[in-house]
Scaffold this active site. Structure first.
Site: not given
Ligand code: ADP
Length: 196
Positions: A13, A127, A139
């Site tokens: 994404k 990654r 990460r």
């Molecule tokens: P990925 O899509 O690789 O899992 P993201 O960068 O989108 O990674 O999200 C990393 C973390 O940030 C999630 O696992 C969660 O803990 C938090 N997070 C991100 N967006 C949200 C959301 N919309 N609601 C709740 N937690 C979120």
């Protein structure tokens, strides 16, 4: 256009959102990036979210709904935005619909990137390796156990959004396992169809 990029963790994404931002001039609104920035800046919000994110669980809905509403009101979102990693729960989707309705806007399209679980786990491992090879710090939520938890959280809390948006007739799926450029092409074809 207001677009939701939808898919499991590691589906690509963020990669596609960045390309779309360049090509279509729509800002990428990534809640993950915003939360990581808050952690890096040491804000109260960042402190509150750090441990939750490291475990792969979701931060509270009101936290992400708040940061998205504030971000969406910036002038660069006047023509719409690409929502990346948000919404992740039904209450978040409902809050997003309500927020947009108040501004006479709506979600136009939900683009689902479809990727098999085994591929997702492999991508997280890659990654980590690439980041370490480049001298960076991986990460904290890319460890194998946490990736498994993130996937479980995705299926439990986030996958039901497909039915939510499906009922609104807004979901289009794209093969997220094709090479990056092909995924971009497929997304472009969908977007041109929606616009035209
Ligand atoms: P990925 O899509 O690789 O899992 P993201 O960068 O989108 O990674 O999200 C990393 C973390 O940030 C999630 O696992 C969660 O803990 C938090 N997070 C991100 N967006 C949200 C959301 N919309 N609601 C709740 N937690 C979120």
């Amino acid at each position: 256009m207001n677009l939701v990029l939808f898919g499991p963790p590691g589906a690509g994404k963020g990669t596609q959102a960045k390309i779309l931002q360049e090509e279509r001039g729509l800002p990428q609104l990534s809640t993950g990036d915003m939360l990581r920035a808050a952690i890096a800046a040491g804000t109260d919000l960042g402190k509150k979210c750090q441990a939750i994110m490291a475990s792969g669980d979701l931060v509270p809905d009101e936290v992400v709904v708040g940061i998205i509403a504030e971000r969406y009101d910036q002038p660069d979102c006047a023509k719409g935005a690409i929502f990346d990693g948000f919404p992740r729960t039904i209450p978040q989707a409902e809050a997003l619909d309500a927020m947009l309705a108040k501004r006479n806007k709506k979600i136009d399209l939900v683009l689902e990137l479809k990727v098999d679980d085994a591929v997702l786990v492999g991508r997280a491992e890659n990654r980590v390796k690439q980041t370490v090879a480049a001298g960076g710090t991986p990460r904290p939520d890319d460890t194998p156990e946490t990736v498994k938890n993130r996937l479980a959280v995705y299926y439990k809390n986030t996958a039901p959004l497909l039915a939510y948006y499906g009922k609104q007739g807004k979901v289009v799926s794209v093969d997220g396992m094709a090479p990056i450029a092909e995924v971009t092409k497929a997304i472009g074809a969908v977007l041109d169809g929606v616009k035209g």
